[in-house]
Design a protein around this motif. Structure first.
Motif, PDB file in Angstrom:
ATOM      1  N   ASP A 161       0.858  -1.184   0.000  1.00 52.10           N
ATOM      2  CA  ASP A 161       0.000   0.000   0.000  1.00 52.10           C
ATOM      3  C   ASP A 161       0.894   1.233   0.000  1.00 52.10           C
ATOM      4  O   ASP A 161       2.107   1.122  -0.205  1.00 52.10           O
ATOM      5  CB  ASP A 161      -0.976  -0.019   1.193  1.00 52.10           C
ATOM      6  CG  ASP A 161      -0.263  -0.116   2.544  1.00 52.10           C
ATOM      7  OD1 ASP A 161       0.822   0.492   2.697  1.00 52.10           O
ATOM      8  OD2 ASP A 161      -0.789  -0.769   3.461  1.00 52.10           O
ATOM      9  N   ASN A 162       0.322   2.396   0.228  1.00 54.57           N
ATOM     10  CA  ASN A 162       1.109   3.621   0.120  1.00 54.57           C
ATOM     11  C   ASN A 162       1.483   4.234   1.459  1.00 54.57           C
ATOM     12  O   ASN A 162       1.774   5.439   1.538  1.00 54.57           O
ATOM     13  CB  ASN A 162       0.374   4.659  -0.739  1.00 54.57           C
ATOM     14  CG  ASN A 162      -0.920   5.159  -0.095  1.00 54.57           C
ATOM     15  OD1 ASN A 162      -1.428   4.566   0.862  1.00 54.57           O
ATOM     16  ND2 ASN A 162      -1.458   6.258  -0.626  1.00 54.57           N
ATOM     17  N   THR A 171      -3.982   5.149   1.930  1.00 56.29           N
ATOM     18  CA  THR A 171      -5.114   5.573   1.105  1.00 56.29           C
ATOM     19  C   THR A 171      -5.202   4.783  -0.200  1.00 56.29           C
ATOM     20  O   THR A 171      -6.223   4.841  -0.887  1.00 56.29           O
ATOM     21  CB  THR A 171      -5.008   7.062   0.771  1.00 56.29           C
ATOM     22  OG1 THR A 171      -3.749   7.322   0.124  1.00 56.29           O
ATOM     23  CG2 THR A 171      -5.093   7.907   2.036  1.00 56.29           C
ATOM     24  N   GLU A 172      -4.134   4.058  -0.523  1.00 55.83           N
ATOM     25  CA  GLU A 172      -4.114   3.220  -1.719  1.00 55.83           C
ATOM     26  C   GLU A 172      -3.653   1.824  -1.326  1.00 55.83           C
ATOM     27  O   GLU A 172      -2.493   1.640  -0.961  1.00 55.83           O
ATOM     28  CB  GLU A 172      -3.181   3.801  -2.791  1.00 55.83           C
ATOM     29  CG  GLU A 172      -3.624   5.134  -3.352  1.00 55.83           C
ATOM     30  CD  GLU A 172      -4.859   5.010  -4.233  1.00 55.83           C
ATOM     31  OE1 GLU A 172      -5.168   3.884  -4.688  1.00 55.83           O
ATOM     32  OE2 GLU A 172      -5.511   6.041  -4.462  1.00 55.83           O
ATOM     33  N   LYS A 173      -4.555   0.861  -1.375  1.00 52.22           N
ATOM     34  CA  LYS A 173      -4.231  -0.514  -1.002  1.00 52.22           C
ATOM     35  C   LYS A 173      -3.992  -1.315  -2.284  1.00 52.22           C
ATOM     36  O   LYS A 173      -4.879  -1.994  -2.790  1.00 52.22           O
ATOM     37  CB  LYS A 173      -5.353  -1.106  -0.150  1.00 52.22           C
ATOM     38  CG  LYS A 173      -5.543  -0.343   1.162  1.00 52.22           C
ATOM     39  CD  LYS A 173      -6.614  -0.963   2.039  1.00 52.22           C
ATOM     40  CE  LYS A 173      -6.740  -0.182   3.344  1.00 52.22           C
ATOM     41  NZ  LYS A 173      -7.760  -0.782   4.246  1.00 52.22           N
ATOM     42  N   TYR A 174      -2.766  -1.215  -2.783  1.00 52.00           N
ATOM     43  CA  TYR A 174      -2.439  -1.729  -4.110  1.00 52.00           C
ATOM     44  C   TYR A 174      -2.688  -3.231  -4.255  1.00 52.00           C
ATOM     45  O   TYR A 174      -3.305  -3.672  -5.223  1.00 52.00           O
ATOM     46  CB  TYR A 174      -0.980  -1.423  -4.444  1.00 52.00           C
ATOM     47  CG  TYR A 174      -0.605   0.025  -4.343  1.00 52.00           C
ATOM     48  CD1 TYR A 174      -1.257   0.995  -5.098  1.00 52.00           C
ATOM     49  CD2 TYR A 174       0.427   0.441  -3.488  1.00 52.00           C
ATOM     50  CE1 TYR A 174      -0.901   2.336  -5.009  1.00 52.00           C
ATOM     51  CE2 TYR A 174       0.783   1.774  -3.394  1.00 52.00           C
ATOM     52  CZ  TYR A 174       0.132   2.716  -4.154  1.00 52.00           C
ATOM     53  OH  TYR A 174       0.473   4.038  -4.065  1.00 52.00           O
ATOM     54  N   ASN A 177      -6.438  -4.121  -3.939  1.00 55.78           N
ATOM     55  CA  ASN A 177      -7.172  -3.709  -5.143  1.00 55.78           C
ATOM     56  C   ASN A 177      -6.863  -4.634  -6.318  1.00 55.78           C
ATOM     57  O   ASN A 177      -7.752  -4.958  -7.117  1.00 55.78           O
ATOM     58  CB  ASN A 177      -6.811  -2.271  -5.510  1.00 55.78           C
ATOM     59  CG  ASN A 177      -7.323  -1.267  -4.495  1.00 55.78           C
ATOM     60  OD1 ASN A 177      -8.207  -1.573  -3.700  1.00 55.78           O
ATOM     61  ND2 ASN A 177      -6.766  -0.070  -4.509  1.00 55.78           N
ATOM     62  N   THR A 193       3.873  -0.572  -8.882  1.00 54.66           N
ATOM     63  CA  THR A 193       4.233   0.532  -8.007  1.00 54.66           C
ATOM     64  C   THR A 193       5.664   0.318  -7.533  1.00 54.66           C
ATOM     65  O   THR A 193       6.257  -0.733  -7.778  1.00 54.66           O
ATOM     66  CB  THR A 193       3.299   0.624  -6.787  1.00 54.66           C
ATOM     67  OG1 THR A 193       3.404  -0.586  -6.012  1.00 54.66           O
ATOM     68  CG2 THR A 193       1.858   0.845  -7.203  1.00 54.66           C
TER      69      THR A 193
END
Length: 205
Positions: A161-162, A171-174, A177, A193
């Motif tokens: 994530d970020n 805020t971004e759960k790579y 997702n 990423t």
């Protein structure tokens, strides 16, 4: 004389160029990844093709000692609890050279897996061949692979994530997702990423 000087300059230039050639970057999204047979902390050998029921894997190159890997440890455990039953279990791999990082020895791996009650395989990449082939450079680095027949295709690579420190602030759960998209047969919207973490401790040549 001029020819000798020219030859020397060319040889020196070639040597310098070769000396700065970087290792291969590893797999790119869409590539078929190599299978592997690595020893788990329970002493058994684990491979990608060892479980015919899976849809894919969340392969995480991690370790015991890196503070960033430690910060992500509970998130890795949570990913396995969330997605193993849906066909995407975690496989964790430690490629650190124990001679350079004694806290990453096989015995220490076994202790950590037991202490944290890992529900997933924690493998030792003693030769470091798998890490180098995949292109892992930092811990943790994730490779989400999707089954395609008898092969596994890379669908996502990078960070979990970020936020390297706090899961609740991410805020971004790579990875989440990516796996959610794969489970719905959709394209991963962010397939690559940058993984942030400690460098893998490579064996001395």
């Amino acid at each position: 004389m001029k020819q000798s000087v020219f030859a020397f300059v060319m040889a020196a230039t070639l040597f310098t160029t070769i000396g700065f050639i970087q290792p291969k970057a590893g797999y790119q999204v869409g590539d078929k990844v190599m299978n592997f047979n690595l020893k788990n902390v329970d002493g058994k050998t684990v491979s990608l093709d060892g479980n015919s029921s899976v849809k894919g894997y969340i392969v995480v190159f991690t370790c015991n000692t890196c503070p960033v890997a430690q910060a992500y440890e509970d998130r890795i455990i949570a990913l396995d609890k969330k997605y193993a039953s849906e066909g995407y279990p975690v496989i964790a791999i430690n490629a650190n050279d124990a001679a350079l990082s004694s806290g990453d020895s096989f015995e220490e791996m076994k202790k950590r897996a037991a202490r944290k009650s890992y529900g997933f395989a924690y493998l030792t990449d003693e030769t470091q061949e798998v890490a180098k082939t995949y292109g892992a450079r930092n811990t943790p680095t994730v490779f989400v692979v999707k089954r395609s027949g008898n092969d596994f295709i890379l669908a996502y690579t990078g960070a979990i994530d970020n936020n390297t420190q706090d899961a609740t602030s991410a805020t971004e759960k790579y990875v989440q997702n990516a796996v959610d998209a794969l489970l719905k047969d959709k394209t991963v919207s962010v397939p690559t990423t940058k993984a942030i973490g400690c460098g893998i401790k490579w064996k001395k040549a």
